[in-house]
Design a protein around this motif. Structure first.
Motif, PDB file in Angstrom:
ATOM      1  N   LEU A  87       0.827  -1.197   0.000  1.00  0.00           N
ATOM      2  CA  LEU A  87       0.000   0.000   0.000  1.00  0.00           C
ATOM      3  C   LEU A  87       0.865   1.250   0.000  1.00  0.00           C
ATOM      4  O   LEU A  87       1.895   1.317   0.642  1.00  0.00           O
ATOM      5  CB  LEU A  87      -0.919   0.020   1.227  1.00  0.00           C
ATOM      6  N   LYS A  88       0.393   2.225  -0.751  1.00  0.00           N
ATOM      7  CA  LYS A  88       1.110   3.495  -0.859  1.00  0.00           C
ATOM      8  C   LYS A  88       0.214   4.594  -0.303  1.00  0.00           C
ATOM      9  O   LYS A  88      -0.992   4.623  -0.551  1.00  0.00           O
ATOM     10  CB  LYS A  88       1.451   3.770  -2.313  1.00  0.00           C
ATOM     11  N   LYS A  89       0.818   5.516   0.424  1.00  0.00           N
ATOM     12  CA  LYS A  89       0.088   6.636   1.012  1.00  0.00           C
ATOM     13  C   LYS A  89       0.142   7.822   0.057  1.00  0.00           C
ATOM     14  O   LYS A  89       1.220   8.253  -0.350  1.00  0.00           O
ATOM     15  CB  LYS A  89       0.732   7.012   2.345  1.00  0.00           C
ATOM     16  N   VAL A  90      -1.042   8.346  -0.303  1.00  0.00           N
ATOM     17  CA  VAL A  90      -1.131   9.516  -1.177  1.00  0.00           C
ATOM     18  C   VAL A  90      -2.175  10.473  -0.614  1.00  0.00           C
ATOM     19  O   VAL A  90      -3.066  10.084   0.131  1.00  0.00           O
ATOM     20  CB  VAL A  90      -1.494   9.126  -2.631  1.00  0.00           C
ATOM     21  N   GLN A  91      -2.056  11.733  -1.012  1.00  0.00           N
ATOM     22  CA  GLN A  91      -3.014  12.748  -0.593  1.00  0.00           C
ATOM     23  C   GLN A  91      -3.748  13.265  -1.818  1.00  0.00           C
ATOM     24  O   GLN A  91      -3.142  13.465  -2.881  1.00  0.00           O
ATOM     25  CB  GLN A  91      -2.299  13.897   0.115  1.00  0.00           C
ATOM     26  N   ILE A  92      -5.030  13.515  -1.670  1.00  0.00           N
ATOM     27  CA  ILE A  92      -5.827  14.074  -2.760  1.00  0.00           C
ATOM     28  C   ILE A  92      -5.551  15.579  -2.836  1.00  0.00           C
ATOM     29  O   ILE A  92      -5.801  16.307  -1.886  1.00  0.00           O
ATOM     30  CB  ILE A  92      -7.330  13.829  -2.549  1.00  0.00           C
ATOM     31  N   VAL A  93      -5.036  16.013  -3.990  1.00  0.00           N
ATOM     32  CA  VAL A  93      -4.729  17.440  -4.162  1.00  0.00           C
ATOM     33  C   VAL A  93      -5.669  18.119  -5.161  1.00  0.00           C
ATOM     34  O   VAL A  93      -5.704  19.341  -5.229  1.00  0.00           O
ATOM     35  CB  VAL A  93      -3.249  17.660  -4.565  1.00  0.00           C
ATOM     36  N   ASN A  94      -6.428  17.313  -5.925  1.00  0.00           N
ATOM     37  CA  ASN A  94      -7.404  17.890  -6.849  1.00  0.00           C
ATOM     38  C   ASN A  94      -8.442  16.827  -7.196  1.00  0.00           C
ATOM     39  O   ASN A  94      -8.116  15.644  -7.313  1.00  0.00           O
ATOM     40  CB  ASN A  94      -6.723  18.384  -8.125  1.00  0.00           C
ATOM     41  N   ILE A  95      -9.688  17.266  -7.353  1.00  0.00           N
ATOM     42  CA  ILE A  95     -10.773  16.375  -7.780  1.00  0.00           C
ATOM     43  C   ILE A  95     -11.509  17.059  -8.913  1.00  0.00           C
ATOM     44  O   ILE A  95     -11.961  18.202  -8.774  1.00  0.00           O
ATOM     45  CB  ILE A  95     -11.757  16.082  -6.629  1.00  0.00           C
ATOM     46  N   ASP A  96     -11.630  16.353 -10.051  1.00  0.00           N
ATOM     47  CA  ASP A  96     -12.379  16.839 -11.195  1.00  0.00           C
ATOM     48  C   ASP A  96     -13.307  15.718 -11.634  1.00  0.00           C
ATOM     49  O   ASP A  96     -12.898  14.818 -12.350  1.00  0.00           O
ATOM     50  CB  ASP A  96     -11.431  17.247 -12.324  1.00  0.00           C
ATOM     51  N   LYS A  97     -14.552  15.755 -11.124  1.00  0.00           N
ATOM     52  CA  LYS A  97     -15.540  14.698 -11.336  1.00  0.00           C
ATOM     53  C   LYS A  97     -14.995  13.393 -10.783  1.00  0.00           C
ATOM     54  O   LYS A  97     -14.853  13.256  -9.580  1.00  0.00           O
ATOM     55  CB  LYS A  97     -15.964  14.624 -12.787  1.00  0.00           C
ATOM     56  N   CYS A  98     -14.657  12.411 -11.625  1.00  0.00           N
ATOM     57  CA  CYS A  98     -14.125  11.138 -11.117  1.00  0.00           C
ATOM     58  C   CYS A  98     -12.614  11.028 -11.331  1.00  0.00           C
ATOM     59  O   CYS A  98     -12.026   9.968 -11.171  1.00  0.00           O
ATOM     60  CB  CYS A  98     -14.848   9.947 -11.730  1.00  0.00           C
ATOM     61  N   ASN A  99     -11.990  12.128 -11.664  1.00  0.00           N
ATOM     62  CA  ASN A  99     -10.536  12.149 -11.870  1.00  0.00           C
ATOM     63  C   ASN A  99      -9.859  12.781 -10.656  1.00  0.00           C
ATOM     64  O   ASN A  99     -10.100  13.952 -10.341  1.00  0.00           O
ATOM     65  CB  ASN A  99     -10.189  12.919 -13.136  1.00  0.00           C
ATOM     66  N   TYR A 100      -9.019  11.998 -10.013  1.00  0.00           N
ATOM     67  CA  TYR A 100      -8.345  12.423  -8.792  1.00  0.00           C
ATOM     68  C   TYR A 100      -6.866  12.623  -9.060  1.00  0.00           C
ATOM     69  O   TYR A 100      -6.216  11.768  -9.663  1.00  0.00           O
ATOM     70  CB  TYR A 100      -8.527  11.368  -7.695  1.00  0.00           C
ATOM     71  N   THR A 101      -6.338  13.752  -8.608  1.00  0.00           N
ATOM     72  CA  THR A 101      -4.903  13.983  -8.656  1.00  0.00           C
ATOM     73  C   THR A 101      -4.372  13.698  -7.262  1.00  0.00           C
ATOM     74  O   THR A 101      -4.850  14.276  -6.276  1.00  0.00           O
ATOM     75  CB  THR A 101      -4.578  15.426  -9.064  1.00  0.00           C
ATOM     76  N   LEU A 102      -3.406  12.776  -7.206  1.00  0.00           N
ATOM     77  CA  LEU A 102      -2.868  12.301  -5.935  1.00  0.00           C
ATOM     78  C   LEU A 102      -1.383  12.623  -5.856  1.00  0.00           C
ATOM     79  O   LEU A 102      -0.678  12.557  -6.861  1.00  0.00           O
ATOM     80  CB  LEU A 102      -3.083  10.791  -5.817  1.00  0.00           C
ATOM     81  N   LEU A 103      -0.925  12.917  -4.657  1.00  0.00           N
ATOM     82  CA  LEU A 103       0.471  13.268  -4.444  1.00  0.00           C
ATOM     83  C   LEU A 103       1.033  12.375  -3.340  1.00  0.00           C
ATOM     84  O   LEU A 103       0.428  12.268  -2.270  1.00  0.00           O
ATOM     85  CB  LEU A 103       0.561  14.739  -4.031  1.00  0.00           C
ATOM     86  N   ASP A 104       2.185  11.735  -3.613  1.00  0.00           N
ATOM     87  CA  ASP A 104       2.794  10.903  -2.586  1.00  0.00           C
ATOM     88  C   ASP A 104       3.795  11.719  -1.765  1.00  0.00           C
ATOM     89  O   ASP A 104       3.990  12.914  -1.994  1.00  0.00           O
ATOM     90  CB  ASP A 104       3.410   9.629  -3.168  1.00  0.00           C
ATOM     91  N   MET A 105       4.445  11.076  -0.820  1.00  0.00           N
ATOM     92  CA  MET A 105       5.360  11.764   0.096  1.00  0.00           C
ATOM     93  C   MET A 105       6.625  12.273  -0.599  1.00  0.00           C
ATOM     94  O   MET A 105       7.326  13.113  -0.062  1.00  0.00           O
ATOM     95  CB  MET A 105       5.738  10.841   1.260  1.00  0.00           C
ATOM     96  N   ASN A 106       6.914  11.762  -1.798  1.00  0.00           N
ATOM     97  CA  ASN A 106       8.079  12.208  -2.567  1.00  0.00           C
ATOM     98  C   ASN A 106       7.701  13.243  -3.626  1.00  0.00           C
ATOM     99  O   ASN A 106       8.460  13.497  -4.550  1.00  0.00           O
ATOM    100  CB  ASN A 106       8.774  11.023  -3.232  1.00  0.00           C
TER     101      ASN A 106
END
Length: 87
Positions: free
Chosen positions: A2-21
């Motif tokens: 499992l990888k930890k990511v944060q949601i930085v943008n949501i556009d309908k069903c498209n999610y932009t995720l950012l990891d710790m790096n």
């Protein structure tokens, strides 16, 4: 794994995720009964970040779930567990 990511943008069903790096991922996901919000943390299988697909997630309905099909969403101090739906 499992990888930890944060949601930085949501556009309908498209999610932009950012990891710790600071690696950015764009993933198409549809959620049933519970939807994550901006800044929520998601723990998910690394394959989801690299495969081109539309992923569906919803409440867990039985105990026979593979680890790579389950995600955990953390919002403040609350945790939500969802499973991948097929078909």
């Amino acid at each position: 794994m499992l990888k930890k990511v944060q949601i930085v943008n949501i556009d309908k069903c498209n999610y932009t995720l950012l990891d710790m790096n600071n690696n950015e991922y764009k993933v198409s996901m549809i959620f049933y009964e519970f939807s994550p919000k901006l800044n929520d943390i998601i723990y998910l299988d690394e394959k989801i970040l690299t495969e081109i697909n539309i992923y569906n997630f919803g409440p867990i309905k039985d105990n026979k779930i593979k680890d790579n099909e389950m995600i955990k969403i953390v919002r403040e101090k609350e945790e939500y567990y969802l499973t991948r739906y097929y078909g």
